[in-house]
Scaffold this motif. Sequence first.
Motif, PDB file in Angstrom:
ATOM      1  N   ASP A 500       0.827  -1.214   0.000  1.00 21.80           N
ATOM      2  CA  ASP A 500       0.000   0.000   0.000  1.00 21.80           C
ATOM      3  C   ASP A 500       0.858   1.259   0.000  1.00 21.80           C
ATOM      4  O   ASP A 500       0.473   2.283  -0.585  1.00 21.80           O
ATOM      5  N   SER A 503       1.842   1.895  -3.579  1.00 20.44           N
ATOM      6  CA  SER A 503       0.701   2.411  -4.338  1.00 20.44           C
ATOM      7  C   SER A 503       0.416   3.870  -3.988  1.00 20.44           C
ATOM      8  O   SER A 503       0.173   4.707  -4.867  1.00 20.44           O
ATOM      9  N   THR A 529      -6.310   3.753  -1.351  1.00 15.12           N
ATOM     10  CA  THR A 529      -5.183   3.010  -0.774  1.00 15.12           C
ATOM     11  C   THR A 529      -5.127   3.211   0.742  1.00 15.12           C
ATOM     12  O   THR A 529      -4.914   2.251   1.500  1.00 15.12           O
TER      13      THR A 529
END
Length: 590
Positions: A500, A503, A529
């Motif tokens: 995460d 991202s 996210t």
Amino acid sequence: MATPKKSRGAGPQSKPGRALSLIVIVMVALVGGMFISGTFTPRLGIDLAGGTSITLQAKNEPGQPKNAINKTNMDTAADIINRRVNGMGVSEAEVQTQGNDNIIVNIPRGTNQKQAREQVGTTAQLYFRPVLTAAAGSPTGSPSKSPSPSASSGSKATDKTTDKATDKASSTPSASATSQGRAVTDSLKADSTPSASSSASGDDKASSTPSASPTPSADPATAALQKKFTELDCTDSAARTKANEGAKPGDTIIACGKDSSGAWEKYVLGPSEVNGKDVKKAQAVINQQSGQWVVNMDFTGSGSKKFATTTSKLKDQQQPMNQFAIVLDGDVVSAPSVNSTLSANAEISGSFTQESAQDLANVLSYGALPLTFHEQSVTTVTAALGGEQLHAGLIAGAIGLALVVIYLVVYYRGLSLVALASLIASGILTYTLMTLLGPAIGFALNLPAVCGAIVAIGITADSFIVFFERIRDEIREGRSVRPAVERAWPRARRTILVSDFVSFLAAAVLYIVTVGKVQGFAFTLGLTTLLDVVVVFLFTKPLMTLLARRKFFSSGSKWSGLDPKRLGAQPPLRRRSSRRATGPVDPKEA
């Protein structure tokens, strides 16, 4: 050694209800916020809601350098226009340069289109200039005579606007023609007196004092200026534009302005001593005494000194030479009288509406454009194409979500219930936040943002899969479901956080380096996210801990997705049986 490990594993299992209660409270609060605000759907961008697309082309004006139209000035102009439009409360307005000399402004539907066009096209070159003479705006209007003791100088000045009704003309056959304009009163005067709240709304340099130049012929301007003033017809827009075309702040100029009846008046104005850069902030407010809309201006430190110097020269003069004009983009917005020295703060008041006051405050607050722009084209954008694309995108998202659900059900069986519940929780948080962020920060949902939300489905599902696979690995090593869940979580947690973070970092970089619609994609991707982390930590893990206590999962049912036999686990009981058959168990091994 086995006992401490068991206690560490059991610790996190003790109170999973707290985390679940917290996220439920958050979801209820967000839904409640939607009802309180009365907003139940996200704002839509121009590609989904429709709107207006304006193309502005930069033009070289007389007096500007030949290389004035460059990337730096174009980027600065786009930034100022963007802040002006956003200052109106517009959501998802797009302002970007195109080519070497064009700026494209896309304004979504639901905005006052006329007001927006005035904001984006106004250069906002602001100057405070002393009034040297004034007359009716037609060519037959004769200039006012220089003030004398017998001349009428007691008429109170109010205000003038270019495209908005403002002034009152109080000229009489026996008196000099005086312009009535919005009163500009100083709010921070050292000597506060009733007469100190008289008008003052002017702009630039007054290197020549009013007393030194009572008439155009006595002014440094030549007879040509006198002739130009006499022949000027303010009702002709082309003549108004050419009247002070190419003029510099230090020049004596001719300008036009309207009175409250809509009649044009023309002025000879002296050099500017104060300009728009000396205005620190402007704000449209309601005057508590008069109940009318006014524009409060705060000058910078140097601007305050200039303004005080200018008004001190004008305060003892007679009409119209005790006036100064606020000249915005070559037109006289206001031409009030000065009865006292004004300083750091001034108020432009008069026949303002809320819209006109906010418009003027907006352009003054964000400054002048470094270039002159002409409206090249205005196009109305319909939402039909965007609606079709949204419909297709939603169908694609639904198909993708259905495939993810089918995969989870077939492969993870009972664990798919946890994944589906987590996806629902993530969907509720995402939708409510997008809806509330519309009125809060002006976020609007466009097609790239929808794509970002669809991509987020895969990111969220990936987090569940990482956690589930860690649990299954623990079961393959011979552990029962409850210890497997707790031992799998630390390992899965690290992987989820790293994934995460990557991202979110990509979304943040994309948001910073891009403009326009791509930012909508990046913003949505970053938001979802972050929500993935919240859902996995506060919903998925606690829910899995609770379900691991249920017989359906703890017994390793073949439909639970955690069947040890199906996973190929080797029960540790076999090792213990072989040890008992061999001989007594070493206490250390036990």
